[in-house]
Design an enzyme around this catalytic site. Structure first.
Site, PDB file in Angstrom:
ATOM      1  N   ASP A 195      18.685   0.501 -13.946  1.00  0.00           N
ATOM      2  CA  ASP A 195      19.571   1.351 -13.143  1.00  0.00           C
ATOM      3  C   ASP A 195      20.365   0.581 -12.100  1.00  0.00           C
ATOM      4  O   ASP A 195      21.197   1.151 -11.395  1.00  0.00           O
ATOM      5  CB  ASP A 195      18.772   2.474 -12.467  1.00  0.00           C
ATOM      6  CG  ASP A 195      17.613   1.951 -11.615  1.00  0.00           C
ATOM      7  OD1 ASP A 195      17.642   0.759 -11.237  1.00  0.00           O
ATOM      8  OD2 ASP A 195      16.680   2.728 -11.333  1.00  0.00           O
ATOM      9  N   ARG A 260      23.011 -20.727 -10.968  1.00  0.00           N
ATOM     10  CA  ARG A 260      21.677 -21.049 -11.459  1.00  0.00           C
ATOM     11  C   ARG A 260      21.785 -21.941 -12.685  1.00  0.00           C
ATOM     12  O   ARG A 260      22.860 -22.096 -13.259  1.00  0.00           O
ATOM     13  CB  ARG A 260      20.949 -19.763 -11.888  1.00  0.00           C
ATOM     14  CG  ARG A 260      20.949 -18.684 -10.813  1.00  0.00           C
ATOM     15  CD  ARG A 260      21.510 -17.368 -11.383  1.00  0.00           C
ATOM     16  NE  ARG A 260      21.616 -16.353 -10.333  1.00  0.00           N
ATOM     17  CZ  ARG A 260      20.583 -15.709  -9.815  1.00  0.00           C
ATOM     18  NH1 ARG A 260      19.385 -15.931 -10.287  1.00  0.00           N
ATOM     19  NH2 ARG A 260      20.753 -14.854  -8.854  1.00  0.00           N
ATOM     20  N   ASP A 352      16.794 -18.859 -15.182  1.00  0.00           N
ATOM     21  CA  ASP A 352      17.809 -18.084 -14.464  1.00  0.00           C
ATOM     22  C   ASP A 352      17.428 -17.873 -13.008  1.00  0.00           C
ATOM     23  O   ASP A 352      18.227 -17.339 -12.232  1.00  0.00           O
ATOM     24  CB  ASP A 352      18.048 -16.730 -15.145  1.00  0.00           C
ATOM     25  CG  ASP A 352      16.769 -15.934 -15.312  1.00  0.00           C
ATOM     26  OD1 ASP A 352      15.896 -16.402 -16.050  1.00  0.00           O
ATOM     27  OD2 ASP A 352      16.642 -14.853 -14.716  1.00  0.00           O
ATOM     28  N   ASN A 353      16.222 -18.292 -12.623  1.00  0.00           N
ATOM     29  CA  ASN A 353      15.778 -18.207 -11.232  1.00  0.00           C
ATOM     30  C   ASN A 353      15.735 -19.572 -10.566  1.00  0.00           C
ATOM     31  O   ASN A 353      15.040 -19.757  -9.564  1.00  0.00           O
ATOM     32  CB  ASN A 353      14.389 -17.566 -11.155  1.00  0.00           C
ATOM     33  CG  ASN A 353      14.409 -16.091 -11.519  1.00  0.00           C
ATOM     34  OD1 ASN A 353      15.445 -15.461 -11.515  1.00  0.00           O
ATOM     35  ND2 ASN A 353      13.250 -15.557 -11.860  1.00  0.00           N
TER      36      ASN A 353
END
Length: 600
Positions: A195, A260, A352-353
């Site tokens: 969401d 990243r 991706d972190n």
């Protein structure tokens, strides 16, 4: 990873030069007073040579640059439908979160100074609406970044900013570039089935830990402010089929860049049609964040031997991308070493972190060590294999660097030898930094592998509190004549419930430790001061976070603000605050406090 789930600061100042310039302009109006003007300038410089004058701007006066949108290719489509975004680094998208009387929970004074923002702006009645995304910020050009990544070692394809929307970049009075980003601001094309929202629980954790890590001296994304949305968000915290409604919230994150490893991986993964974007994005990053690599010359002496035969030299001056890969590797290694030093476990070290600037980024199910357990992971999703546990972080950092280097190789920016060298430099830099840090934590004159290994083994056996042990260790006196039955007195608060066998093991270790200290010639007072400067008294333990969350969910934000102030000085004793350094209470070990899921 924001699809599902974060440099030293400087105050914005003008020095005595501004005084000088102003007075000199007056002298042009009255040449007859030139001597007096120069005397006034000199007097001002003598009295206060570095007088600092804060620049204080209203929100409408922030200096936006928006280079990411201006210089990089964007998505031609702006609809929010979840989809694969090709040939683009971002999609323009505005915050869409619904709000109902949003409230300002807390803000960071030091980040306020970074942005030259007037603190009075937090008093504006429209401030919560602006930083919840309900009202636009003048000059901003919002977008969501496209990136991919490896999750738990498996390539996951496109991920992207699924609930983080970058407002743009602000240039402060020192020409420093700071990106502002709203996390939890609504759907983007990268939201997939989510969401795009965030709950107060996870937002408090990210806000507090961003600022706590900075105060610990660890590179990190920052947080300007935290607001509630006034709406509820449904979350299944434990993925057990029992969702519940939680208060919604938004953190305004701040960083020099949110690029990243995955920002590059996604384009390399798509073959010839998108691989050129790796170079485009690398050029952008080097231009704005590693400008010293743009014009390297042989005189920079960036030529290294890899030990692989006659043709073993890696000349980083001839390839800025290779020099960049090495810097990224070394920044990452230093970052991970600093995590190990304070007992921080990230919990979700997917590619991706991983920030290309070497920042701690994306605070999901993080945790600081309480009882020392090398296999500790704060992430329930990580439990089966404990891939991201505390002890594995150095190796995972290397694995991620290897994936980043492989991406640059795929784009033909570096060759295999340069990629291997970047990985090699990661290993060397990590060991150098970690050994130096653990040596200073122990107050030793030099690194002692055997002594340190024995210590960590003892701490693991007895589940000793990591933070409190190192803090108390500075109270040990370097006197070999201390009676054996008194050796453990300085550590008695952390050596709990141990029998004779374990007491003997600790006594033996302390004896060896004191022997090392006494040979150093450093006074106990000097050593304690040095050790206390690297061994924090206060860390953001999960149970402290939970106490702040519990109060905030009932409408009381004072605990959040109190913790923020406490964590600004983690190395100071702070009389009256001792209770925040205590061992966790029994309730702190329940699920949802000591361990969290990626949905957190």
């Amino acid at each position: 990873m924001d699809g599902d789930s974060s440099p030293a600061t400087a105050t914005a100042t003008a020095t005595a030069d501004s005084i000088s310039n102003g007075l000199k302009s007056q002298s042009l109006e009255n040449q007859n007073n030139n001597d007096n003007v120069e005397k006034t300038i000199n007097d001002a410089m003598k009295v206060n040579p570095v007088r600092q004058i804060r620049v204080k701007l209203k929100l409408e006066e922030l200096n936006w640059d928006n280079s990411f949108v201006r210089e990089l290719p964007g998505d031609p489509t702006t609809d929010l439908m979840p989809r694969e975004v090709l040939h683009a680094c971002y999609t323009k998208v505005s915050p869409s979160v619904e709000v109902d009387n949003p409230q300002l929970v807390a803000w960071s004074d030091s980040v306020t100074e970074l942005l030259d923002l007037d603190p009075k702006e937090f008093e504006r009645p429209d401030f919560p609406k602006i930083f919840s995304g309900a009202l636009p910020l003048v000059g901003a050009m919002p977008y969501a970044q496209c990136y991919g990544g490896h999750q738990f070692g498996m390539w996951a394809g496109q991920l992207g900013d699924g609930r983080a929307i970058t407002l743009g970049e602000v240039l402060n009075s020192k020409s420093q570039r700071w990106e502002l980003q709203l996390k939890g601001a609504g759907k983007t094309p990268y939201s997939r089935f989510a969401d795009g929202l965030a709950v107060l629980r996870s937002s408090i954790r990210e806000f507090l830990c961003s600022e706590a890590m900075h105060s610990l001296g660890i590179p990190t994304t920052r947080a300007l402010c935290l607001v509630t949305t006034g709406k509820y968000v449904t979350r299944d915290m434990f993925y057990d089929g029992n969702p519940k409604d939680e208060p919604g919230a938004i953190v305004c994150r701040v960083a020099q860049s949110f690029l990243r490893f995955g920002s590059y991986q996604i384009h390399a993964s798509r073959g010839k049609d998108d691989v050129d974007l790796v170079r485009t994005l690398a050029d952008y990053c080097i231009r704005h964040h590693f400008p010293h690599l743009e014009n390297l010359s042989k005189s920079d002496s960036l030529s290294f031997t890899t030990g692989e035969g006659d043709d073993s030299a890696v000349d980083l001056t001839s390839n800025k991308y290779a020099a960049w890969a090495v810097e990224v590797a070394e920044h990452t290694a230093s970052l991970v070493a600093s995590w190990q030093g304070v007992g921080f476990t990230h919990g979700v070290l997917n590619t991706d972190n991983m920030s290309v600037l070497g920042l701690t980024i994306d605070y999901g199910p993080f945790g600081f060590l309480d009882a020392f357990d090398p296999s500790y992971t704060p992430n329930t999703t990580d439990l089966p294999g404990r891939r991201y546990c505390f002890a594995n972080q150095p190796d995972i950092g290397l694995w991620n660097i290897s994936q980043f280097a492989k991406t640059l190789s795929t784009a033909q920016l570096i060759n295999d030898k340069e990629a291997n060298y970047a990985a090699e430099r990661y290993g060397t830099k990590f060991m150098d930094d970690y050994q130096a840090l653990i040596t200073k934590k122990l107050g030793l004159p030099k690194y002692n592998k055997q002594l340190i290994s024995e210590l960590l083994k003892n701490m693991a056996v007895d589940k000793v509190d990591y933070t409190n042990f190192f803090r108390l260790l500075s109270n040990v006196k370097s006197d070999p004549a201390i009676p054996e039955d008194e050796l453990l007195i300085p550590l008695k608060a952390v050596l709990l419930d141990i029998g004779k066998e374990r007491k003997d093991a600790w006594t033996s270790w302390v004896k060896s430790y004191i022997q090392e200290l006494s040979a150093s010639g450093i006074s106990d007072v000097e050593r304690k001061t040095s050790m206390d400067s690297v061994n924090p008294k206060y860390i953001l333990r999960n149970y402290l976070c939970q106490s702040a969350i519990d109060a905030a969910e009932l409408g009381d934000f004072e605990v959040v603000r109190r913790l923020l102030k406490l964590m600004e000085r983690p190395y100071d004793d702070q009389p009256g605050m001792e209770k925040y350094a205590r061992l966790p209470p029994a309730w702190a070990y329940r699920p949802g406090v000591c361990m969290l899921s990626c949905s957190s």
